[in-house]
Design a protein around this motif. Sequence first.
Motif, short mmCIF file in Angstrom:
data_model
loop_
_atom_site.label_atom_id
_atom_site.label_comp_id
_atom_site.label_asym_id
_atom_site.label_seq_id
_atom_site.Cartn_x
_atom_site.Cartn_y
_atom_site.Cartn_z
N MET A 55 7.06 37.27 4.06
CA MET A 55 5.95 38.15 4.37
C MET A 55 4.91 37.43 5.23
N ALA A 56 4.72 36.15 4.97
CA ALA A 56 3.79 35.36 5.78
C ALA A 56 4.30 35.23 7.22
N THR A 57 5.60 35.09 7.38
CA THR A 57 6.18 35.02 8.72
C THR A 57 5.94 36.34 9.47
N GLY A 58 6.08 37.45 8.76
CA GLY A 58 5.79 38.75 9.37
C GLY A 58 4.34 38.85 9.80
N GLY A 59 3.43 38.35 8.97
CA GLY A 59 2.02 38.34 9.32
C GLY A 59 1.73 37.44 10.51
N LEU A 60 2.43 36.31 10.57
CA LEU A 60 2.25 35.38 11.69
C LEU A 60 2.71 36.02 12.99
N VAL A 61 3.88 36.63 12.96
CA VAL A 61 4.43 37.25 14.18
C VAL A 61 3.56 38.42 14.64
N THR A 62 3.18 39.30 13.71
CA THR A 62 2.36 40.44 14.11
C THR A 62 0.96 39.99 14.55
N GLY A 63 0.44 38.93 13.96
CA GLY A 63 -0.85 38.40 14.39
C GLY A 63 -0.79 37.86 15.80
N ILE A 64 0.26 37.12 16.12
CA ILE A 64 0.41 36.58 17.47
C ILE A 64 0.58 37.71 18.48
N ILE A 65 1.42 38.69 18.15
CA ILE A 65 1.62 39.82 19.05
C ILE A 65 0.31 40.58 19.26
N GLY A 66 -0.45 40.77 18.18
CA GLY A 66 -1.71 41.48 18.28
C GLY A 66 -2.74 40.77 19.13
N VAL A 67 -2.83 39.45 19.00
CA VAL A 67 -3.80 38.68 19.81
C VAL A 67 -3.41 38.73 21.28
N VAL A 68 -2.13 38.57 21.56
CA VAL A 68 -1.68 38.63 22.96
C VAL A 68 -1.90 40.02 23.54
N LEU A 69 -1.56 41.05 22.78
CA LEU A 69 -1.74 42.42 23.24
C LEU A 69 -3.22 42.73 23.48
N ALA A 70 -4.08 42.31 22.56
CA ALA A 70 -5.51 42.54 22.74
C ALA A 70 -6.04 41.79 23.96
N GLY A 71 -5.54 40.59 24.20
CA GLY A 71 -5.95 39.83 25.38
C GLY A 71 -5.55 40.52 26.67
N ILE A 72 -4.35 41.05 26.69
CA ILE A 72 -3.88 41.76 27.88
C ILE A 72 -4.70 43.02 28.13
#
Length: 92
Positions: A55-72
Amino acid sequence: MQNSKNFAIASLICGILSIILPWIPYGYFFAIAAGIVAIILAVKVRKLNDANKGMATGGLVTGIIGVVLAGIIMACAICAVCAVASVAGSLS
């Protein structure tokens, strides 16, 4: 171990929010904050090496995707504002 389970769930929720929030006007600021929180919580849980690592890995992956998406999206919004300002400046 209950504490790490709560952190893993919070990480996953913050990660999912960081993917959803950039699509709301001016939500990319909150999305970056939620993504960073998701990444920090996920790393904290993953260091413990217990049953909640998935579950932590899922949170890590979605967090990274979210930060990159928000930056774009934030970069696109800044470019759009600059383009409108330059067109408005050339018209007057």
